[in-house]
Design a protein around this motif. Structure first.
Motif, PDB file in Angstrom:
ATOM      1  N   SER A  93       0.835  -1.209   0.000  1.00 30.99           N
ATOM      2  CA  SER A  93       0.000   0.000   0.000  1.00 30.99           C
ATOM      3  C   SER A  93       0.864   1.252   0.000  1.00 30.99           C
ATOM      4  CB  SER A  93      -0.925   0.009   1.223  1.00 30.99           C
ATOM      5  OG  SER A  93      -1.838  -1.047   1.153  1.00 30.99           O
ATOM      6  N   PHE A  94       1.898   1.265   0.817  1.00 32.49           N
ATOM      7  CA  PHE A  94       2.793   2.419   0.866  1.00 32.49           C
ATOM      8  C   PHE A  94       3.523   2.594  -0.462  1.00 32.49           C
ATOM      9  CE2 PHE A  94       3.601   2.826   5.746  1.00 32.49           C
ATOM     10  CZ  PHE A  94       2.268   3.134   5.937  1.00 32.49           C
ATOM     11  N   ARG A  95       3.943   1.495  -1.070  1.00 29.66           N
ATOM     12  CA  ARG A  95       4.630   1.593  -2.380  1.00 29.66           C
ATOM     13  C   ARG A  95       3.734   2.255  -3.414  1.00 29.66           C
ATOM     14  NH1 ARG A  95       7.499  -3.790  -1.761  1.00 29.66           N
ATOM     15  NH2 ARG A  95       9.568  -3.098  -1.177  1.00 29.66           N
TER      16      ARG A  95
ATOM     17  N   GLU B 215      -3.293   6.718   4.054  1.00 24.06           N
ATOM     18  CA  GLU B 215      -3.284   5.311   3.656  1.00 24.06           C
ATOM     19  C   GLU B 215      -3.213   4.402   4.880  1.00 24.06           C
ATOM     20  OE1 GLU B 215      -3.505   2.018   1.150  1.00 24.06           O
ATOM     21  OE2 GLU B 215      -4.034   4.122   0.865  1.00 24.06           O
ATOM     22  N   TYR B 216      -2.397   4.778   5.857  1.00 20.32           N
ATOM     23  CA  TYR B 216      -2.288   3.940   7.052  1.00 20.32           C
ATOM     24  C   TYR B 216      -3.594   3.942   7.843  1.00 20.32           C
ATOM     25  CZ  TYR B 216      -0.388   1.296  10.840  1.00 20.32           C
ATOM     26  OH  TYR B 216      -0.178   0.299  11.758  1.00 20.32           O
ATOM     27  N   VAL B 217      -4.236   5.075   7.930  1.00 19.32           N
ATOM     28  CA  VAL B 217      -5.541   5.147   8.610  1.00 19.32           C
ATOM     29  C   VAL B 217      -6.546   4.252   7.884  1.00 19.32           C
ATOM     30  CG1 VAL B 217      -7.480   6.688   9.149  1.00 19.32           C
ATOM     31  CG2 VAL B 217      -5.135   7.416   9.639  1.00 19.32           C
ATOM     32  N   ASN B 218      -6.516   4.249   6.556  1.00 22.67           N
ATOM     33  CA  ASN B 218      -7.406   3.381   5.784  1.00 22.67           C
ATOM     34  C   ASN B 218      -7.105   1.906   6.045  1.00 22.67           C
ATOM     35  OD1 ASN B 218      -8.594   5.634   4.627  1.00 22.67           O
ATOM     36  ND2 ASN B 218      -7.370   5.524   2.763  1.00 22.67           N
TER      37      ASN B 218
ATOM     38  N   MET C 101      -9.708  -0.869   7.613  1.00 24.59           N
ATOM     39  CA  MET C 101     -10.121  -2.034   6.829  1.00 24.59           C
ATOM     40  C   MET C 101      -9.544  -3.346   7.347  1.00 24.59           C
ATOM     41  SD  MET C 101      -9.967  -0.346   3.010  1.00 24.59           S
ATOM     42  CE  MET C 101      -9.915  -1.937   2.235  1.00 24.59           C
ATOM     43  N   TYR C 102      -8.385  -3.281   8.000  1.00 32.52           N
ATOM     44  CA  TYR C 102      -7.685  -4.501   8.415  1.00 32.52           C
ATOM     45  C   TYR C 102      -7.258  -4.410   9.877  1.00 32.52           C
ATOM     46  CZ  TYR C 102      -7.614  -5.015   3.389  1.00 32.52           C
ATOM     47  OH  TYR C 102      -7.981  -5.103   2.073  1.00 32.52           O
ATOM     48  N   GLN C 103      -8.209  -4.067  10.719  1.00 30.84           N
ATOM     49  CA  GLN C 103      -7.922  -3.871  12.136  1.00 30.84           C
ATOM     50  C   GLN C 103      -7.313  -5.111  12.781  1.00 30.84           C
ATOM     51  OE1 GLN C 103     -10.925  -3.270  15.555  1.00 30.84           O
ATOM     52  NE2 GLN C 103     -10.493  -1.232  14.742  1.00 30.84           N
TER      53      GLN C 103
ATOM     54  N   VAL D  54       2.424   3.653  15.269  1.00 36.37           N
ATOM     55  CA  VAL D  54       2.364   2.821  16.469  1.00 36.37           C
ATOM     56  C   VAL D  54       1.326   3.385  17.441  1.00 36.37           C
ATOM     57  CG1 VAL D  54       3.666   2.004  18.481  1.00 36.37           C
ATOM     58  CG2 VAL D  54       4.712   1.937  16.204  1.00 36.37           C
ATOM     59  N   LEU D  55       1.316   4.696  17.612  1.00 39.27           N
ATOM     60  CA  LEU D  55       0.339   5.322  18.502  1.00 39.27           C
ATOM     61  C   LEU D  55      -1.087   5.095  17.995  1.00 39.27           C
ATOM     62  CD1 LEU D  55      -0.160   7.008  21.035  1.00 39.27           C
ATOM     63  CD2 LEU D  55       0.073   9.060  19.610  1.00 39.27           C
ATOM     64  N   CYS D  56      -1.268   5.155  16.686  1.00 36.88           N
ATOM     65  CA  CYS D  56      -2.592   4.882  16.117  1.00 36.88           C
ATOM     66  C   CYS D  56      -3.015   3.442  16.403  1.00 36.88           C
ATOM     67  CB  CYS D  56      -2.593   5.153  14.612  1.00 36.88           C
ATOM     68  SG  CYS D  56      -2.551   6.908  14.201  1.00 36.88           S
ATOM     69  N   ASN D  57      -2.072   2.504  16.331  1.00 35.57           N
ATOM     70  CA  ASN D  57      -2.386   1.110  16.648  1.00 35.57           C
ATOM     71  C   ASN D  57      -2.851   0.977  18.091  1.00 35.57           C
ATOM     72  OD1 ASN D  57      -1.650   0.350  14.081  1.00 35.57           O
ATOM     73  ND2 ASN D  57       0.279  -0.568  14.680  1.00 35.57           N
ATOM     74  N   VAL D  58      -2.158   1.651  19.000  1.00 37.06           N
ATOM     75  CA  VAL D  58      -2.542   1.617  20.409  1.00 37.06           C
ATOM     76  C   VAL D  58      -3.936   2.213  20.569  1.00 37.06           C
ATOM     77  CG1 VAL D  58      -2.031   2.539  22.709  1.00 37.06           C
ATOM     78  CG2 VAL D  58      -0.176   1.647  21.280  1.00 37.06           C
TER      79      VAL D  58
END
Length: 173
Positions: free
Chosen positions: A72-74, A92-95, A99-101, A157-161
């Motif tokens: 996705s990043f590429r 993109e990372y938020v998306n 979608m893939y929590q 990483v903070l968003c993941n937390v």
């Protein structure tokens, strides 16, 4: 690829997807290959046809989840003008998270597992993403590329937390 090979590849993919769900829901240590098999609607021995151990299954699941982020990043890096690169990567990372929590939760769990192969997989994935983001930021002429890349990763990483503990306020700003 013939029909049998295609079916085998699809079943392997189904097993990995089911493992991601089960590991994310109950945790790697509590999850069983029987639960994964049940989720994939197959027999437990069929799981072992593709994955000799639960750890091998986790490694495949991690690889799939990290590959999604990397690819996705590429795509973003290939199609985004330099002035929008950082913003588009964050979007993109938020998306991906939305979608893939389960994949993000799996990656977070894996960070705490002390098995060498899992730790190495996590190190390699973080390093690959860091290196590609840093190179893209440098190529885009982003000032303080090293610091911006580090902050980008820290924000991820903070968003993941935030997602894991259901505290969206951590993602604001």
């Amino acid at each position: 690829m013939d029909k049998i090979e295609a079916t085998s590849v699809n079943r392997k993919s189904d097993i990995i997807s089911s493992a991601i769900e089960v590991f994310a829901e109950v945790g790697y240590f509590r999850a069983t290959t029987a639960q994964v098999a049940e989720r994939a609607s197959i027999s437990q021995p069929y799981v072992f046809r593709f994955f000799a151990t639960k750890e091998a299954l986790l490694l495949a699941a991690l690889e799939a989840s990290w590959n999604r982020v990397i690819e996705s990043f590429r795509k973003v890096m290939e199609t985004t003008p330099p002035e929008w690169l950082e913003t588009k990567l964050v979007q993109e990372y938020v998306n991906i998270q939305a979608m893939y929590q389960n994949e993000m939760l799996l990656q977070m769990q894996a960070q705490t597992i002390r098995e060498d192969a899992i730790r190495q997989t996590m190190r390699n994935a973080y390093k690959e993403i860091r290196d590609m983001v840093l190179a893209a930021f440098r190529d885009a002429g982003i000032e303080n590329a090293e610091e911006r890349a580090m902050l980008f990763l820290a924000r991820g990483v903070l968003c993941n937390v935030a997602v894991a503990i259901n505290l969206p306020e951590l993602m604001e700003g």
